[in-house]
Write a protein that holds these residues in place. Sequence first.
Motif, PDB file in Angstrom:
ATOM      1  N   ARG A   1       0.884  -1.135  -0.186  1.00 38.26           N
ATOM      2  CA  ARG A   1      -0.150  -0.058  -0.118  1.00 38.26           C
ATOM      3  C   ARG A   1       0.839   1.340   0.147  1.00 38.26           C
ATOM      4  O   ARG A   1       1.877   1.288   0.617  1.00 38.26           O
ATOM      5  N   GLN A   2       0.587   2.295  -0.505  1.00 38.08           N
ATOM      6  CA  GLN A   2       0.957   3.712  -0.833  1.00 38.08           C
ATOM      7  C   GLN A   2       0.481   4.319   0.373  1.00 38.08           C
ATOM      8  O   GLN A   2      -0.414   4.582   0.627  1.00 38.08           O
ATOM      9  N   TYR A   3       1.557   5.042   1.089  1.00 40.38           N
ATOM     10  CA  TYR A   3       1.281   6.044   2.045  1.00 40.38           C
ATOM     11  C   TYR A   3       1.761   7.515   1.684  1.00 40.38           C
ATOM     12  O   TYR A   3       2.808   7.490   0.921  1.00 40.38           O
TER      13      TYR A   3
ATOM     14  N   ALA B   1       1.663  17.935  10.091  1.00 39.55           N
ATOM     15  CA  ALA B   1       1.842  16.710   9.304  1.00 39.55           C
ATOM     16  C   ALA B   1       1.489  15.514   9.752  1.00 39.55           C
ATOM     17  O   ALA B   1       1.367  15.267  10.875  1.00 39.55           O
ATOM     18  N   VAL B   2       0.631  14.843   8.876  1.00 40.15           N
ATOM     19  CA  VAL B   2       0.195  13.369   9.337  1.00 40.15           C
ATOM     20  C   VAL B   2       0.690  12.716   8.266  1.00 40.15           C
ATOM     21  O   VAL B   2       0.933  12.746   7.185  1.00 40.15           O
ATOM     22  N   ILE B   3       0.622  11.268   8.588  1.00 36.68           N
ATOM     23  CA  ILE B   3       0.771  10.109   7.475  1.00 36.68           C
ATOM     24  C   ILE B   3      -0.525   9.470   7.290  1.00 36.68           C
ATOM     25  O   ILE B   3      -1.394   9.294   8.373  1.00 36.68           O
ATOM     26  N   ALA B   4      -0.864   9.342   6.242  1.00 36.47           N
ATOM     27  CA  ALA B   4      -2.199   8.878   5.782  1.00 36.47           C
ATOM     28  C   ALA B   4      -2.256   7.777   4.578  1.00 36.47           C
ATOM     29  O   ALA B   4      -1.113   7.597   3.926  1.00 36.47           O
ATOM     30  N   ASN B   5      -3.338   6.919   4.641  1.00 31.02           N
ATOM     31  CA  ASN B   5      -3.352   6.002   3.329  1.00 31.02           C
ATOM     32  C   ASN B   5      -3.880   6.583   2.347  1.00 31.02           C
ATOM     33  O   ASN B   5      -4.294   5.596   1.232  1.00 31.02           O
ATOM     34  N   LYS B   6      -4.296   7.935   2.163  1.00 29.82           N
ATOM     35  CA  LYS B   6      -5.115   8.493   0.902  1.00 29.82           C
ATOM     36  C   LYS B   6      -4.538   9.903   0.818  1.00 29.82           C
ATOM     37  O   LYS B   6      -4.025  10.585   1.973  1.00 29.82           O
ATOM     38  N   VAL B   7      -4.478  10.102  -0.459  1.00 31.86           N
ATOM     39  CA  VAL B   7      -4.047  11.790  -0.690  1.00 31.86           C
ATOM     40  C   VAL B   7      -5.140  12.658  -0.214  1.00 31.86           C
ATOM     41  O   VAL B   7      -6.159  12.519  -0.034  1.00 31.86           O
ATOM     42  N   GLY B   8      -4.281  13.564   0.686  1.00 28.70           N
ATOM     43  CA  GLY B   8      -5.369  14.650   1.339  1.00 28.70           C
ATOM     44  C   GLY B   8      -5.649  14.369   2.535  1.00 28.70           C
ATOM     45  O   GLY B   8      -6.439  15.058   3.233  1.00 28.70           O
ATOM     46  N   ALA B   9      -5.477  13.079   3.244  1.00 29.20           N
ATOM     47  CA  ALA B   9      -6.132  12.633   4.538  1.00 29.20           C
ATOM     48  C   ALA B   9      -7.463  13.072   4.389  1.00 29.20           C
ATOM     49  O   ALA B   9      -7.813  13.863   5.272  1.00 29.20           O
TER      50      ALA B   9
ATOM     51  N   LEU C   1     -11.164  11.056   8.865  1.00 27.18           N
ATOM     52  CA  LEU C   1     -10.423  10.562   9.994  1.00 27.18           C
ATOM     53  C   LEU C   1      -9.536   9.445  10.107  1.00 27.18           C
ATOM     54  O   LEU C   1      -8.377   9.313  10.471  1.00 27.18           O
ATOM     55  N   ASP C   2     -10.434   8.329   9.514  1.00 23.06           N
ATOM     56  CA  ASP C   2      -9.646   7.001   9.601  1.00 23.06           C
ATOM     57  C   ASP C   2      -8.452   6.866   8.464  1.00 23.06           C
ATOM     58  O   ASP C   2      -8.092   5.788   8.483  1.00 23.06           O
ATOM     59  N   SER C   3      -8.523   7.953   7.733  1.00 22.87           N
ATOM     60  CA  SER C   3      -7.352   7.860   6.659  1.00 22.87           C
ATOM     61  C   SER C   3      -5.894   7.990   7.160  1.00 22.87           C
ATOM     62  O   SER C   3      -5.088   7.758   6.579  1.00 22.87           O
ATOM     63  N   VAL C   4      -6.337   8.744   8.382  1.00 21.72           N
ATOM     64  CA  VAL C   4      -4.743   9.237   9.344  1.00 21.72           C
ATOM     65  C   VAL C   4      -4.237   7.948  10.097  1.00 21.72           C
ATOM     66  O   VAL C   4      -5.050   7.321  10.804  1.00 21.72           O
ATOM     67  N   VAL C   5      -2.922   7.327   9.674  1.00 16.18           N
ATOM     68  CA  VAL C   5      -2.482   6.296  10.549  1.00 16.18           C
ATOM     69  C   VAL C   5      -1.288   6.732  11.472  1.00 16.18           C
ATOM     70  O   VAL C   5      -0.911   5.856  12.166  1.00 16.18           O
ATOM     71  N   ALA C   6      -0.815   7.747  11.282  1.00 16.75           N
ATOM     72  CA  ALA C   6       0.066   8.253  12.301  1.00 16.75           C
ATOM     73  C   ALA C   6       0.285   9.672  12.233  1.00 16.75           C
ATOM     74  O   ALA C   6      -0.148  10.484  11.376  1.00 16.75           O
TER      75      ALA C   6
END
Length: 337
Positions: free
Chosen positions: A270-272, A309-317, A320-325
């Motif tokens: 998966r791309q992050y 800054a956040v790490i997300a699994n989707k472009v633009g976060a 809420l649940d797209s943010v992973v860190a």
Amino acid sequence: MALPTRENSNVSLSDSNYGPIPGESRAYVDYNKTAASFPGNITGATMPTEAEPPGPDDLLFQNLISAEWAIFDFYQQGVEAFNQSSFTDLGLPNTTYDRVINIRDNEAGHLRIFQDSISATSVKPGPCTYDYGLNNASTWLALQVVLELSSMAFLTGLVREAELKDTMSALVAIAEVESRHNTWALIHTFNTNPFSGPADTVFPYANEILDLTNRYIVPGSCPSANPVYPSPRQKLPATTAVVEKAKGIVEFEFTDAGNQPDWHWQQKDRQYYAVYFHGVQNITMPFDIKTNQSDYPIMFDAEQGMIVAVIANKVGAPSLDSVVAGPALIIEQPSFS
């Protein structure tokens, strides 16, 4: 008016006419004493006095007052630990300590406003014990500007959660005062241009920033009646962002050994993304899970305000649940480099 003391029953806090009233009393402007000002001098949670459903914005204000207790206590610790010479020895004006007291008094007013905003059917959270790891006035001042910048960022997110128009207006009014505090610090303490561009940073997920204050809470020190803070709490892997502008990169360090990201729990390849919020915009950069790095968002106006800054699994976060860190706070103004 004599200020209520720790011996007063917390039930009295359910009465908005009890104690000094924000906007009517000078106690929240120039109380000017070392001892904690009302309601910061009363410990413990305040239990509900009515058995009805919670008010529409009770949860929002429970989260907000839990954060405000940490901020008030930060200033209270500063008032107790330092004096005028603590700051003049750093070459700062002899009014610095007085302004710290003034801000402490303002923050006490915020506590009372938030208590009054929680209905009688919900718990009004009380203070925990906080450890900021500070041992001198210089490090205290550095953290002060970080807390004020963070306050403005989470308040822009909380406005999105409000149900009542009165709540929205109150949050904007509080954010304006926090902005004044930060403006004073930038000019007075750091001799820095206070203007951060056309807009301060909007970050949509307020609880993620509120959760950062948990690092200052001494474990087991909160009143047992306090609700989970913040609620809901994602318990995301904590991270700090190390910016190397000369190389054009940002390296993320995941600081909790017991809560590290699992990049493969959903799917192996998966791309992050590192998503950077600044002003009213956000910019997405690919995130390399092998190096924990991304490119630095050079498109933003340099050295202005703050980037979240956040790490997300989707472009633009986008959710809420797209943010992973995260989040990680990148302070651009003032520069601590």
